[in-house]
Design a protein around this motif. Structure first.
Motif, mmCIF file in Angstrom:
data_model
loop_
_atom_site.group_PDB
_atom_site.id
_atom_site.type_symbol
_atom_site.label_atom_id
_atom_site.label_comp_id
_atom_site.label_asym_id
_atom_site.label_seq_id
_atom_site.Cartn_x
_atom_site.Cartn_y
_atom_site.Cartn_z
ATOM 1 N N THR A 104 -9.332 -4.227 -0.213
ATOM 2 C CA THR A 104 -8.829 -2.848 -0.266
ATOM 3 C C THR A 104 -8.523 -2.571 -1.730
ATOM 4 O OG1 THR A 104 -7.833 -2.975 1.915
ATOM 5 C CG2 THR A 104 -6.994 -1.249 0.483
ATOM 6 N N HIS A 108 -3.920 6.011 -5.469
ATOM 7 C CA HIS A 108 -4.774 6.525 -4.406
ATOM 8 C C HIS A 108 -5.738 5.441 -3.954
ATOM 9 C CE1 HIS A 108 -6.744 7.338 -8.242
ATOM 10 N NE2 HIS A 108 -7.887 7.179 -7.617
ATOM 11 N N LYS A 109 -6.016 5.442 -2.676
ATOM 12 C CA LYS A 109 -6.891 4.437 -2.088
ATOM 13 C C LYS A 109 -8.338 4.726 -2.471
ATOM 14 C CE LYS A 109 -7.462 1.930 2.176
ATOM 15 N NZ LYS A 109 -6.860 1.697 3.485
ATOM 16 N N GLU A 135 0.836 -1.209 0.000
ATOM 17 C CA GLU A 135 0.000 0.000 0.000
ATOM 18 C C GLU A 135 0.869 1.257 0.000
ATOM 19 O OE1 GLU A 135 -4.017 1.789 2.055
ATOM 20 O OE2 GLU A 135 -3.155 -0.057 2.853
ATOM 21 N N ASP A 193 -6.973 0.063 -4.713
ATOM 22 C CA ASP A 193 -6.136 1.200 -5.070
ATOM 23 C C ASP A 193 -6.089 1.270 -6.590
ATOM 24 O OD1 ASP A 193 -4.615 2.197 -2.480
ATOM 25 O OD2 ASP A 193 -4.681 0.025 -2.386
ATOM 26 N N GLU A 205 -12.141 0.369 1.206
ATOM 27 C CA GLU A 205 -12.056 -1.001 1.686
ATOM 28 C C GLU A 205 -13.454 -1.585 1.687
ATOM 29 O OE1 GLU A 205 -9.999 -1.686 5.350
ATOM 30 O OE2 GLU A 205 -8.516 -0.154 4.904
ATOM 31 N N GLN A 262 1.010 4.195 -3.022
ATOM 32 C CA GLN A 262 0.846 5.627 -2.774
ATOM 33 C C GLN A 262 2.070 6.417 -3.212
ATOM 34 O OE1 GLN A 262 -0.336 5.697 1.357
ATOM 35 N NE2 GLN A 262 -2.438 5.115 0.859
#
Length: 136
Positions: free
Chosen positions: A67, A27-28, A18, A69, A31, A22
């Protein structure tokens, strides 16, 4: 329906991956706890099945042959499943985009696998088909 180009990188450290995502401008997206139900179309025939997936924001039914991204259009999922180490799944428009994204994160093409979840569990000596309910 467009062809899915995806690969997995097994045995990753989710926090490290993660952070790398980034650092590379990803970018996230969020979740989710994903529920997945798989049904045989013809019992004993593993070549066809139906999957019902609920990701908390929508339900999707797919006939198949948490999660999130994103980096440059590639979708990245840090998947955590019971009894096996976490892995990273990369999905992109082309195979070359999947490989490029993996390399951007410090992995090589040889780190990638296209194995499905059943085969990944088998790597760890677990017959996923023999488990009636997999609980998270």
């Amino acid at each position: 329906m467009a062809i899915e180009h995806e690969a997995k990188i097994l045995g990753i450290d989710p926090d490290t991956v993660e952070r790398r995502i980034q650092e590379k401008g990803g970018h996230k997206l969020g979740e989710c706890f994903m529920r997945r139900y798989v049904y045989d179309i013809t019992p004993g025939d593993e070549s066809k099945w139906i999957r019902l997936r609920d990701n908390g924001t929508g339900i999707r039914l797919a006939v198949k042959e948490i999660t999130s991204d994103a980096i440059d259009g590639a979708q990245l999922e840090l998947d955590t499943w019971p009894h096996i180490p976490p892995y990273l799944e990369i999905e992109a428009a082309t195979k070359a985009d999947v490989i490029r994204t993996a390399e951007l994160l410090g992995y090589t093409e040889s780190d990638l696998t296209g194995e499905n979840t059943i085969k990944i569990y088998a790597r760890h000596g677990i017959d996923l088909n023999a488990i009636p309910a997999l609980r998270f």
